[in-house]
Design an enzyme around this catalytic site. Structure first.
Site, PDB file in Angstrom:
ATOM      1  CG  HIS A 193      -6.023 -23.696  24.252  1.00  0.00           C
ATOM      2  ND1 HIS A 193      -6.121 -22.526  23.176  1.00  0.00           N
ATOM      3  CD2 HIS A 193      -5.141 -24.441  23.558  1.00  0.00           C
ATOM      4  CE1 HIS A 193      -5.628 -22.720  22.814  1.00  0.00           C
ATOM      5  NE2 HIS A 193      -4.641 -24.248  22.226  1.00  0.00           N
ATOM      6  CD  GLU A 233      -7.379 -26.466  28.269  1.00  0.00           C
ATOM      7  OE1 GLU A 233      -7.280 -25.057  28.116  1.00  0.00           O
ATOM      8  OE2 GLU A 233      -6.565 -26.898  27.244  1.00  0.00           O
ATOM      9  CE  LYS A 273      -8.131 -24.404  20.592  1.00  0.00           C
ATOM     10  NZ  LYS A 273      -8.470 -23.725  21.930  1.00  0.00           N
TER      11      LYS A 273
END
Length: 423
Positions: free
Chosen positions: A310, A321, A342
């Site tokens: 993520h 995470e 990202k």
């Protein structure tokens, strides 16, 4: 229950810096970033003034003037991506029973840009307390209800089976695909057009994230503003985009000679029931989602070759995470390359989960792990192999992709080569 096996046979991506799956993969594999100063509106009043925008002309991508007028930007993304995925798959949908073709589209914030624009019009730039509805576009209701996204995609591809919008915050893009897999496994549909779309770069969205200081205020170097797992990170960069897939049953895909990108071998979602935006540092709920997804895939943690994280670029998420990967994969977590795209395309909220699934499938296709751009000073508490700056050649037969969303949503999905995943 596994039931029928489900594979990806078509992919299309609209992402910052790369419209089309090929351009998208080129951006990722080269480690280029597409974050920049906001151009959609004057960002001066806001704390965070950077975003990952798409240079998108709907007419260039085949949308008619009436469609453009009717659809919000995110719906336009979804339709263009759906048409591209169907073309990529080579499937002839008009030769299939339309009642056996489904649609599942994820979105976290729906038609944010359309609603924002129309409020500005009907309120005369915010000057009217009582808005004048006569100035609204005729299809304003479609902007209000996110279900219009699935409707538009279903119309575009001729699907008359189950049609659904999944809205679970930032895990919407994983959950929509997971729901589609279940429709095929249980026999409700034979083919599902699945994915997600969001176009949230608007004043109201920026104001919301400013209020909780979730987005980065790093304006001086916008191309380096998104820094997942880096010790100097200070928030995520808002993005936009869409990714849509053609999903179908494995044997049917083989019979028609389809190119198979990956099997979706396992999926699970959990909730932390803890806090609207907060995360427990132990990562227990994400670890549980990973464990269940691996169990469904009938895979041992040591079979995972790459983790698409993520990786939002907030300290809370990155550490959460890291703990979840250690808890679910054990010692193998230290031997498994991890990265966050990202860092290159920003965080497109509900769309990013599907965009990351596309990145995972393309990583398998090319046996290349995309990098975490801008990772120069690793956070000592994030001590796994986060593949900094440069892509890495890596034999990749199985990928774990995860998502974490406001409200406590934690989702995991496992992609594998069909010949590797057990029957």
């Amino acid at each position: 229950m596994r039931g029928r096996r489900v594979v990806i046979t078509g992919i299309e991506v609209l992402a910052p810096g790369g419209i089309g799956a090929k351009s998208f993969w080129s951006l990722l594999s080269e480690g280029r970033t597409a974050t920049r100063g906001i151009t959609f509106f004057d960002p001066a009043p806001f704390r965070s003034r950077v975003a990952a925008e798409i240079d998108f002309d709907p007419e260039e991508h085949g949308l008619r003037p009436q469609e453009i007028r009717r659809m919000d930007r995110a719906a336009q993304f979804a339709v263009v991506a759906a048409r591209g995925a169907v073309e990529d798959s080579g499937i002839e949908l008009d030769e299939l029973d339309p009642y056996r073709i489904g649609v599942t589209i994820g979105s976290a914030v729906g038609a944010t840009m359309g609603l924002d624009d129309e409020y500005r019009v009907v309120s005369d730039g915010g000057r009217l307390d009582l808005v004048d509805h006569h100035y609204a576009v005729p299809h304003l209701y479609n902007h209000l209800v996110p279900s219009s996204f699935a409707t538009e995609v279903a119309w575009a591809v001729g699907a008359e089976g189950p049609s659904t919008v999944v809205s679970t915050g930032c895990t919407s893009g994983i959950d929509s695909v997971g729901h589609a897999v279940e429709l095929i496994r249980e026999g409700t549909a034979d083919v599902v057009i699945a994915g997600s779309s969001d176009a949230p770069i608007s004043p109201i969205t920026m104001a919301c994230f400013d209020a909780i200081k979730a987005t980065t205020p790093r304006h001086d170097e916008p191309e380096r503003a998104s820094r997942p797992f880096d010790n100097t990170r200070n928030g995520f960069v808002l993005g936009e985009g869409a990714a849509v897939f053609v999903l179908e049953e494995l044997e049917s895909a083989r019979r028609r000679g389809a190119h198979i990108y990956a099997e979706i071998a396992g999926y699970a979602t959990r909730s932390n029931a803890y806090h609207m935006t907060g995360l427990r540092p132990d990562g227990l709920e994400m670890a549980e989602a990973i464990r269940v997804a691996l169990d469904e895939a009938r895979m041992d943690p040591t079979e995972i070759d790459y983790i698409n994280a993520h990786g939002s670029g907030t300290k809370q998420n990155d550490r959460h995470e890291t703990a979840a990967f250690k808890k679910s994969l054990g010692d193998h977590a230290y031997r498994t390359p991890v990265s966050s795209i990202k860092s290159m395309v920003g965080h497109s909220l509900g769309a990013i989960g599907s965009i990351e699934i596309a990145a995972s499938a393309l990583a398998m296709e090319h046996n290349v792990v995309p990098p975490t751009a801008n990772l120069q000073t690793p956070d000592p508490e994030c001590d796994l192999d986060y593949v900094p700056v440069t892509a890495r050649d890596q034999l990749t037969d199985a990928v774990l992709s995860v998502g974490s969303g406001f409200g406590g949503f934690q989702s995991a999905i496992v992609l594998a080569r069909p010949e590797r995943s057990p029957a």
